[in-house]
Design a protein around this motif. Structure first.
Motif, PDB file in Angstrom:
ATOM      1  N   LEU A 170       0.780  -1.331   0.018  1.00  0.00           N
ATOM      2  CA  LEU A 170      -0.003  -0.108  -0.067  1.00  0.00           C
ATOM      3  C   LEU A 170       0.861   1.223  -0.070  1.00  0.00           C
ATOM      4  O   LEU A 170       0.177   2.369   0.077  1.00  0.00           O
ATOM      5  CB  LEU A 170      -0.906  -0.021   1.126  1.00  0.00           C
ATOM      6  N   GLY A 171       2.264   1.032   0.052  1.00  0.00           N
ATOM      7  CA  GLY A 171       3.065   2.170  -0.021  1.00  0.00           C
ATOM      8  C   GLY A 171       3.642   2.912   1.150  1.00  0.00           C
ATOM      9  O   GLY A 171       4.300   3.708   1.119  1.00  0.00           O
ATOM     10  N   TYR A 172       3.377   1.840   2.236  1.00  0.00           N
ATOM     11  CA  TYR A 172       4.218   2.454   3.452  1.00  0.00           C
ATOM     12  C   TYR A 172       5.644   1.903   3.520  1.00  0.00           C
ATOM     13  O   TYR A 172       5.936   0.624   3.481  1.00  0.00           O
ATOM     14  CB  TYR A 172       3.298   1.736   4.613  1.00  0.00           C
ATOM     15  N   ARG A 173       6.327   2.841   3.470  1.00  0.00           N
ATOM     16  CA  ARG A 173       7.868   2.416   3.358  1.00  0.00           C
ATOM     17  C   ARG A 173       8.635   2.130   4.876  1.00  0.00           C
ATOM     18  O   ARG A 173       9.751   1.706   4.751  1.00  0.00           O
ATOM     19  CB  ARG A 173       8.687   3.751   2.734  1.00  0.00           C
ATOM     20  N   ASN A 174       7.819   2.465   5.757  1.00  0.00           N
ATOM     21  CA  ASN A 174       8.575   2.108   7.056  1.00  0.00           C
ATOM     22  C   ASN A 174       7.660   1.187   7.982  1.00  0.00           C
ATOM     23  O   ASN A 174       7.646   1.536   9.261  1.00  0.00           O
ATOM     24  CB  ASN A 174       8.773   3.661   7.691  1.00  0.00           C
ATOM     25  N   ALA A 175       7.019   0.541   7.464  1.00  0.00           N
ATOM     26  CA  ALA A 175       6.341  -0.544   8.295  1.00  0.00           C
ATOM     27  C   ALA A 175       7.318  -1.605   8.668  1.00  0.00           C
ATOM     28  O   ALA A 175       7.866  -2.253   7.827  1.00  0.00           O
ATOM     29  CB  ALA A 175       5.192  -1.080   7.611  1.00  0.00           C
ATOM     30  N   ILE A 176       7.704  -1.851   9.966  1.00  0.00           N
ATOM     31  CA  ILE A 176       8.404  -2.810  10.430  1.00  0.00           C
ATOM     32  C   ILE A 176       7.873  -3.969  11.431  1.00  0.00           C
ATOM     33  O   ILE A 176       7.196  -3.514  12.331  1.00  0.00           O
ATOM     34  CB  ILE A 176       9.666  -2.060  11.280  1.00  0.00           C
ATOM     35  N   ASN A 177       7.933  -5.386  11.043  1.00  0.00           N
ATOM     36  CA  ASN A 177       7.519  -6.345  11.944  1.00  0.00           C
ATOM     37  C   ASN A 177       8.399  -6.591  12.966  1.00  0.00           C
ATOM     38  O   ASN A 177       9.682  -6.956  12.767  1.00  0.00           O
ATOM     39  CB  ASN A 177       7.445  -7.765  10.695  1.00  0.00           C
ATOM     40  N   ILE A 178       7.845  -6.389  14.387  1.00  0.00           N
ATOM     41  CA  ILE A 178       8.822  -6.488  15.115  1.00  0.00           C
ATOM     42  C   ILE A 178       8.634  -7.644  16.034  1.00  0.00           C
ATOM     43  O   ILE A 178       9.024  -8.001  17.037  1.00  0.00           O
ATOM     44  CB  ILE A 178       8.678  -5.305  16.430  1.00  0.00           C
ATOM     45  N   GLY A 179       7.638  -8.511  15.477  1.00  0.00           N
ATOM     46  CA  GLY A 179       7.274 -10.019  16.141  1.00  0.00           C
ATOM     47  C   GLY A 179       6.173 -10.127  17.042  1.00  0.00           C
ATOM     48  O   GLY A 179       5.029  -9.447  16.772  1.00  0.00           O
ATOM     49  N   GLY A 180       6.072 -10.910  17.943  1.00  0.00           N
ATOM     50  CA  GLY A 180       5.226 -11.224  18.984  1.00  0.00           C
ATOM     51  C   GLY A 180       5.039 -10.467  20.209  1.00  0.00           C
ATOM     52  O   GLY A 180       6.363  -9.851  20.649  1.00  0.00           O
ATOM     53  N   ILE A 181       4.005 -10.197  20.953  1.00  0.00           N
ATOM     54  CA  ILE A 181       3.651  -9.243  21.880  1.00  0.00           C
ATOM     55  C   ILE A 181       4.560  -9.790  23.092  1.00  0.00           C
ATOM     56  O   ILE A 181       5.126  -9.085  23.911  1.00  0.00           O
ATOM     57  CB  ILE A 181       2.308  -9.139  22.482  1.00  0.00           C
ATOM     58  N   HIS A 182       4.803 -11.139  23.166  1.00  0.00           N
ATOM     59  CA  HIS A 182       5.536 -11.851  24.482  1.00  0.00           C
ATOM     60  C   HIS A 182       6.899 -11.281  24.273  1.00  0.00           C
ATOM     61  O   HIS A 182       7.520 -11.306  25.607  1.00  0.00           O
ATOM     62  CB  HIS A 182       5.413 -13.232  24.449  1.00  0.00           C
ATOM     63  N   GLN A 183       7.580 -10.749  23.307  1.00  0.00           N
ATOM     64  CA  GLN A 183       8.985 -10.446  23.369  1.00  0.00           C
ATOM     65  C   GLN A 183       8.864  -9.089  24.087  1.00  0.00           C
ATOM     66  O   GLN A 183      10.043  -8.554  24.241  1.00  0.00           O
ATOM     67  CB  GLN A 183       9.559 -10.478  22.101  1.00  0.00           C
ATOM     68  N   TYR A 184       8.068  -8.439  24.018  1.00  0.00           N
ATOM     69  CA  TYR A 184       7.925  -6.771  24.615  1.00  0.00           C
ATOM     70  C   TYR A 184       7.013  -6.742  25.757  1.00  0.00           C
ATOM     71  O   TYR A 184       7.037  -5.688  26.320  1.00  0.00           O
ATOM     72  CB  TYR A 184       7.454  -6.130  23.361  1.00  0.00           C
ATOM     73  N   GLN A 185       6.235  -7.698  26.174  1.00  0.00           N
ATOM     74  CA  GLN A 185       5.623  -7.541  27.396  1.00  0.00           C
ATOM     75  C   GLN A 185       6.164  -6.753  28.513  1.00  0.00           C
ATOM     76  O   GLN A 185       5.672  -6.113  29.501  1.00  0.00           O
ATOM     77  CB  GLN A 185       4.715  -8.755  27.987  1.00  0.00           C
ATOM     78  N   HIS A 186       7.510  -7.255  28.706  1.00  0.00           N
ATOM     79  CA  HIS A 186       8.183  -6.580  29.997  1.00  0.00           C
ATOM     80  C   HIS A 186       8.671  -5.199  29.678  1.00  0.00           C
ATOM     81  O   HIS A 186       9.169  -4.405  30.588  1.00  0.00           O
ATOM     82  CB  HIS A 186       9.455  -7.335  29.779  1.00  0.00           C
ATOM     83  N   CYS A 187       8.302  -4.463  28.529  1.00  0.00           N
ATOM     84  CA  CYS A 187       8.512  -3.230  28.325  1.00  0.00           C
ATOM     85  C   CYS A 187       7.669  -2.094  29.046  1.00  0.00           C
ATOM     86  O   CYS A 187       8.136  -0.992  28.899  1.00  0.00           O
ATOM     87  CB  CYS A 187       8.602  -2.798  26.759  1.00  0.00           C
ATOM     88  N   ASN A 188       6.855  -2.550  29.778  1.00  0.00           N
ATOM     89  CA  ASN A 188       5.786  -1.377  30.146  1.00  0.00           C
ATOM     90  C   ASN A 188       6.426  -0.496  31.118  1.00  0.00           C
ATOM     91  O   ASN A 188       7.190  -0.856  32.066  1.00  0.00           O
ATOM     92  CB  ASN A 188       4.780  -2.265  30.981  1.00  0.00           C
TER      93      ASN A 188
END
Length: 97
Positions: A79-97
């Protein structure tokens, strides 16, 4: 391709105006999401992307384990989004709160 980011990377990029996009179902999102994430389920992403996302901004995409985020990254790129980045699954980042 999935990008591994640190919590600091995510915080800094979001503070600079990036969008955190959760492409899980509404039920999954309502049961717990990353702070300040927008929820656009993968199934309706092609229809709603232009209303909720800026093509010029960085969009970090995540789901439960990463496969839907990978598909969403492809959809947004198409769709033309040049900076869309897959960062994976939520479980990798749940500790970031």
């Amino acid at each position: 391709m999935m990008t591994q980011l640190s919590c600091d990377d995510i915080r800094q990029t979001l503070a600079a105006g990036a969008t955190l996009l959760d492409v899980r179902t509404t039920d999954e999102f309502n049961n717990g999401a990353l702070p300040n994430a927008k929820n656009i389920p993968l199934a309706i992403l092609p229809v709603l992307a232009h209303e909720h996302l800026d093509k010029d901004e960085t969009v970090f995409i995540y789901c439960r384990v990463g496969s839907r985020a990978m598909m969403a990254e492809r959809i947004l790129a198409g769709l033309g989004y040049r900076n869309a980045i897959n960062i994976g699954g939520i479980h990798q980042y749940q500790h970031c709160n």
